[in-house]
Scaffold this motif. Structure first.
Motif, short mmCIF file in Angstrom:
data_model
loop_
_atom_site.label_atom_id
_atom_site.label_comp_id
_atom_site.label_asym_id
_atom_site.label_seq_id
_atom_site.Cartn_x
_atom_site.Cartn_y
_atom_site.Cartn_z
N SER A 147 -5.93 -4.18 6.64
CA SER A 147 -5.69 -5.41 5.87
C SER A 147 -6.75 -6.43 6.23
O SER A 147 -7.31 -6.44 7.33
CB SER A 147 -4.31 -5.96 6.16
OG SER A 147 -4.19 -6.30 7.52
N LYS A 164 -2.90 0.42 -4.08
CA LYS A 164 -2.65 -0.89 -3.49
C LYS A 164 -2.28 -1.88 -4.60
O LYS A 164 -2.83 -1.83 -5.68
CB LYS A 164 -3.90 -1.40 -2.77
CG LYS A 164 -4.33 -0.53 -1.61
CD LYS A 164 -5.70 -0.90 -1.12
CE LYS A 164 -5.59 -1.70 0.13
NZ LYS A 164 -6.92 -2.05 0.67
N ARG A 216 0.85 -1.18 0.00
CA ARG A 216 0.00 0.00 0.00
C ARG A 216 0.88 1.23 0.00
O ARG A 216 1.78 1.35 0.82
CB ARG A 216 -0.89 0.03 1.24
CG ARG A 216 -2.05 -0.93 1.13
CD ARG A 216 -2.91 -0.82 2.34
NE ARG A 216 -2.23 -1.55 3.41
CZ ARG A 216 -2.53 -1.47 4.68
NH1 ARG A 216 -3.50 -0.67 5.07
NH2 ARG A 216 -1.88 -2.16 5.58
#
Length: 74
Positions: free
Chosen positions: A70, A23, A14
């Motif tokens: 995440s 990303k 990222r």
């Protein structure tokens, strides 16, 4: 800011940029919005590049679409 998340033989990257987050990840790490192409997605080889605008807000308050968190996959 560059953030990396390592899984088993995979790495998600990222990069915070002005206006959003870029990303880079493999298909199994994509979120629903990314898979359905509701946000910009480009596939180059096995890697998907997605753009999460800082102006983009989760639809209907869905907590699972936060670009800076995440998602663990079993």
């Amino acid at each position: 800011m560059l953030r990396c998340t390592m899984g088993i033989g995979l790495i998600a990257v990222r990069i915070k940029l002005p206006g959003g987050t870029l990303k880079m990840k493999v298909y199994r790490e994509l979120r629903g919005r990314e898979r359905s192409r509701r946000i910009p997605v480009v596939k180059i080889g096995p890697v998907y590049f997605t753009w999460w605008s800082s102006r983009l807000r989760p639809l209907n308050g869905q907590p699972g679409d936060d670009p800076d968190r995440s998602k663990a996959t079993p």
